[in-house]
Write an enzyme that holds these catalytic residues in place. Structure first.
Site, mmCIF file in Angstrom:
data_model
loop_
_atom_site.group_PDB
_atom_site.id
_atom_site.type_symbol
_atom_site.label_atom_id
_atom_site.label_comp_id
_atom_site.label_asym_id
_atom_site.label_seq_id
_atom_site.Cartn_x
_atom_site.Cartn_y
_atom_site.Cartn_z
ATOM 1 N N HIS A 249 0.846 -1.205 0.000
ATOM 2 C CA HIS A 249 0.000 0.000 0.000
ATOM 3 C C HIS A 249 0.872 1.242 0.000
ATOM 4 C CE1 HIS A 249 -3.158 2.827 1.022
ATOM 5 N NE2 HIS A 249 -3.990 1.900 0.598
ATOM 6 N N ASP A 300 -8.010 -5.156 -0.240
ATOM 7 C CA ASP A 300 -8.579 -6.045 -1.262
ATOM 8 C C ASP A 300 -8.319 -7.525 -0.989
ATOM 9 O OD1 ASP A 300 -9.760 -4.188 -3.066
ATOM 10 O OD2 ASP A 300 -7.747 -3.544 -3.602
#
Ligand code: COA
Length: 359
Positions: A249, A300
């Site tokens: 991320h 996700d």
């Protein structure tokens, strides 16, 4: 000024909606770990109006949203044509979002109606592609209950509604992520709500953003169905310089706070729906990625398994993300409009210089 590729670390504006400062996600000042237990409608109200509603306001707001979970007849007529096309559901959603902005009454559409229409349209795309009849909204149910009901055709249990509300809340906003920033850029030109949302859907579609959840499940399915060794599979992918979907991320280098909450939901649903094999593969992959590359699962990673357990097809996962993120997109479009300045950055030119065109 130095060129900052990918706008990494660049603060382009101020916001009162959400923050990821110090890798802590907060919605209007509330930590995600606490607000994840609120109702979806409360969080929508909070992100849009910057305060939690009292019971009376909440009831009114919920009814307002639920009453508008209806599509214009002309939209349904067109949806019946386009939703069955072989293109990816996110391409269908892109066109549908644009379509929603072309019916006669849209000029006066405000965020509650727009959100309700988006949720209903997403449920309708799923039903049409599955050759199932469309389900009418049930005014007795909440927004999340209706959304699940309109997708699956079954009224969800209170436990499933609770878990799915948390999933929707965790996806509702994330400060200046790629799709939200896209929505704000379009809003900054004073374009209409539906144009901003259409652009946001396009940005979310990409595999480096919302499209990752579908690819996570593809990976899990491949490992399970072909009985591959999860760690060997990852090694092979990395050797081919491929990124492992659902890991890493831009902001959260020590773990995505949403993934910690989602992991528990995925684990619970996996047990309840006999999908533990997928969860075990996820654990093996996550352990290896952390140990070897210090990369943590992102939002996700576990949603992929959650959506599978609910019975959704993997192609629809990113649409569910879009349904949830519409809340944040609308909050940011409103904020951009309130304190608008045209978003127009500069670039550093590095191409050829001093050329001449001979006449
Ligand atoms: C989300 C993402 C785009 C963040 O990107 P970023 O902040 O620009 O970070 P980078 O892509 O520069 O990654 C930094 C390093 O970690 C590696 N890395 C990051 N995510 C990785 C992943 N999922 N798999 C393998 N390596 C990864 C990069 O290759 C890079 O290594 P390098 O420095 O040797 O080149 C990136 O982690 C990614 O592509 N993840 C997979 C897609 C995904 O899950 N997206 C959903 C995001 S919520």
């Amino acid at each position: 000024m130095d060129c900052q590729k990918g706008l990494d670390g660049v603060v382009v504006d101020q916001t009162k909606i959400s923050s990821t400062a110090n890798a802590h996600l907060t919605y209007v000042g509330y930590p995600i770990e606490e607000i994840a237990s609120a109702t979806f409608e409360e969080v929508v109200f909070l992100l849009w109006y910057k305060q939690l509603p009292d019971q009376q306001k909440l009831k009114k707001f919920r009814q307002q949203l639920v009453n508008k979970m209806i599509l214009p007849a002309e939209t349904i007529r067109l949806l019946l044509y386009i939703a069955k096309e072989p293109q990816h559901p996110m391409s269908i959603l892109r066109t549908t979002t644009s379509l929603l902005g072309t019916t006669n009454d849209v000029e006066h559409d405000e965020p509650p109606k727009i959100l309700s229409k988006m949720l209903t349209a997403i449920a309708a795309i799923i039903r049409i592609r599955d050759n199932e009849p469309l389900i009418d909204v049930d005014p007795q149910l909440s927004v999340v209950e209706n959304f699940l009901y309109m997708i699956t055709g079954k009224r969800p249990s209170s436990e499933l509604t609770r878990m799915f509300s948390t999933v929707m809340i965790l996806h509702a906003d994330h400060e200046f992520n790629a799709s939200t920033f896209t929505a704000r850029v379009v809003a900054s030109t004073l374009s209409d709500y539906y144009s901003c949302l259409t652009a946001a859907v396009c940005a979310l579609k990409g595999p480096l953003h919302g499209g990752a959840n579908e690819r996570v499940f593809e990976m899990l399915q491949k490992i399970k169905n072909q009985q591959l060794d999860p760690v060997e599979y990852i090694k092979d992918q990395l050797a081919q310089k491929r990124k492992i979907m659902g890991f890493g991320h831009r902001i959260y280098k020590s773990g995505d706070p949403r993934a910690f909450i989602l992991k528990k939901i995925a684990q619970k649903l996996a047990v309840e729906t006999n999908n533990q094999a997928y969860y075990q593969i996820q654990q093996q992959l996550a352990d290896y990625m952390l140990k070897k590359y210090k990369l943590h699962p992102n939002v996700d990673y576990y949603t992929a398994l959650i959506y599978h357990c609910i019975g959704l097809k993997k192609e629809t996962y990113t649409m569910i993300f879009a349904a949830c993120r519409t809340v944040g997109w609308l909050a940011h479009i409103m904020e951009q409009r309130q304190e608008n300045i045209l978003i127009r950055p500069s670039s550093e030119y590095v191409g050829p210089q001093n050329r001449h065109y001979k006449i």
